[in-house]
Design an enzyme around this catalytic site. Sequence first.
Site, PDB file in Angstrom:
ATOM      1  N   TYR A   1       0.864  -1.188   0.000  1.00  0.00           N
ATOM      2  CA  TYR A   1       0.000   0.000   0.000  1.00  0.00           C
ATOM      3  C   TYR A   1       0.891   1.226   0.000  1.00  0.00           C
ATOM      4  O   TYR A   1       1.857   1.302   0.759  1.00  0.00           O
ATOM      5  CB  TYR A   1      -0.917   0.002   1.235  1.00  0.00           C
ATOM      6  CG  TYR A   1      -1.805   1.225   1.307  1.00  0.00           C
ATOM      7  CD1 TYR A   1      -2.795   1.460   0.353  1.00  0.00           C
ATOM      8  CD2 TYR A   1      -1.655   2.162   2.329  1.00  0.00           C
ATOM      9  CE1 TYR A   1      -3.604   2.585   0.414  1.00  0.00           C
ATOM     10  CE2 TYR A   1      -2.469   3.291   2.410  1.00  0.00           C
ATOM     11  CZ  TYR A   1      -3.448   3.492   1.439  1.00  0.00           C
ATOM     12  OH  TYR A   1      -4.241   4.609   1.499  1.00  0.00           O
TER      13      TYR A   1
ATOM     14  N   ASP B   1       9.339   2.327   0.173  1.00  0.00           N
ATOM     15  CA  ASP B   1       8.300   3.093   0.854  1.00  0.00           C
ATOM     16  C   ASP B   1       8.428   2.793   2.348  1.00  0.00           C
ATOM     17  O   ASP B   1       7.966   1.758   2.829  1.00  0.00           O
ATOM     18  CB  ASP B   1       6.922   2.696   0.313  1.00  0.00           C
ATOM     19  CG  ASP B   1       5.820   3.509   0.970  1.00  0.00           C
ATOM     20  OD1 ASP B   1       6.111   4.237   1.945  1.00  0.00           O
ATOM     21  OD2 ASP B   1       4.663   3.411   0.519  1.00  0.00           O
TER      22      ASP B   1
ATOM     23  N   LYS C   1       4.363   9.423   8.613  1.00  0.00           N
ATOM     24  CA  LYS C   1       4.072   8.931   9.962  1.00  0.00           C
ATOM     25  C   LYS C   1       5.072   9.478  10.996  1.00  0.00           C
ATOM     26  O   LYS C   1       4.988  10.633  11.365  1.00  0.00           O
ATOM     27  CB  LYS C   1       3.987   7.407   9.970  1.00  0.00           C
ATOM     28  CG  LYS C   1       2.843   6.898   9.032  1.00  0.00           C
ATOM     29  CD  LYS C   1       2.434   5.494   9.299  1.00  0.00           C
ATOM     30  CE  LYS C   1       1.535   4.912   8.227  1.00  0.00           C
ATOM     31  NZ  LYS C   1       0.121   5.028   8.438  1.00  0.00           N
TER      32      LYS C   1
END
Length: 446
Positions: A142, A234, A263
């Site tokens: 994702y 990622d 994050k």
Amino acid sequence: MNHDSSRDLYDRALSVLPGGVNSSVRATRPYPAFIERGDGGHVIDADGNRYIDYVMGYGPLLLGHDLPESVRAAVQSTMSDGPMYGAPTEIEVELAEFVARHVPSVEMLRFVNSGTEATVSAVRLARGYTGREKIVVMQGGYHGAQESTLVAGDSANPRPSSPGIPQSFAEHTIPVPFNDMETIEDVFATHGEDIAGVLTEPLLGNTAGVMPIEGYHEHLRDLCDDHGALLIFDEVMTGFRVGGLQCAQGKFGVTPDLTTFAKIIGGGFPAGAVGGPAEILELFTPAGDVFQSGTFSGHPVAMAAGLETLRYAAENDVYDHVNQLGEELRGGITDIVAERAPGYTVLGTDSMFKLVFTRAGSTDVSETCGAGCRQTPDCERFARCPKTGADVENAETDRWERLFRPEMKEQGILLTANQLESGFVSDAHTDEDIEETLEAYKEFFE
Ligand code: PLP
């Protein structure tokens, strides 16, 4: 537990927010707990129920809900100077210098506001740098809500995974199974000259934390080098969580060309970044001509929160603490399911954990990995432990969502929404939290 207030709030929310939420994963069944405040490793909902929280904002809250004094002070003083300027500030330079010092593949960064923005920008940069259009992604990976990666299917038949994305976009994306060396070799043999980059999470954090098999990332690195494509890690989820300040690339010993962050890099505030060598990063406007821009990018409050969070982690034993608790949790859950549900598999590393209700898992527990699956080839369960996104998606998702998560919630343990999302341990969690959590797992499997 009484949930009347959350229920009423969700009822109201359904009238003004699609699905009652602002991010799909939050709409847990039958309705989510509306959170009123955080307290260390816990959250308290609108009905006053207290939970041990392993959602931790879906990853950003490395330090838990109470910011240490240094982080709080930096956030407050930055905010009281003025929220933002649309002009450069020292704090964004300091955060970039900090990241470049600790993550060996990163020389320069472009800050953005989210993980999605980071991967959008990284994909554009890879295409701009190579002059090619195709991006290889992992099935079950994702990379945010973006057109180039919301793609399902396989290398022969990529298709948008959401309405609203033109098929013509999906044609530039090649989904392959994680950990499958042969398929990606075939893909490079067929499309090698058109591939701008391979975009992958270092471990499938959005599919329960499936770990790479030995040599997989090295193989990706070699394939990219041989064909002039970029390897893009990622690290939105793993960055500054797995492998400590060096991130997962340091833990796995692989150097990507580009890295995306979000994050933890914003310390609980919206921030993201693309990092890499100057030779590539300087293609971004205004140094180069790959367009990239953002009103809120490098937002001073988010930069201050991120910098002080990372400094705090560097100066305290944060990673020792969270990784040790992560290991205790994975080890404890492994023991519990070994007795009661031996087909199930514990995944995760460092401060990430997940119990996968593996449908076809081996029931032979003699070689179970002690604190979560390590993809060890001589383990008896190796052939059957999850290797790809599909392996996790095929697990007993309904049982997880309809029985396990709600029952754990009633016992005061707040887990991420579904079978796919990892759980996160924070610096604010304690040994007592872990003991209480393991008791709840025992209770469920009794
Ligand atoms: N990349 C990864 C690996 C993620 O885990 C996420 C979000 O969970 C994203 C990208 C998207 O980040 P954001 O939700 O900040 O847009």
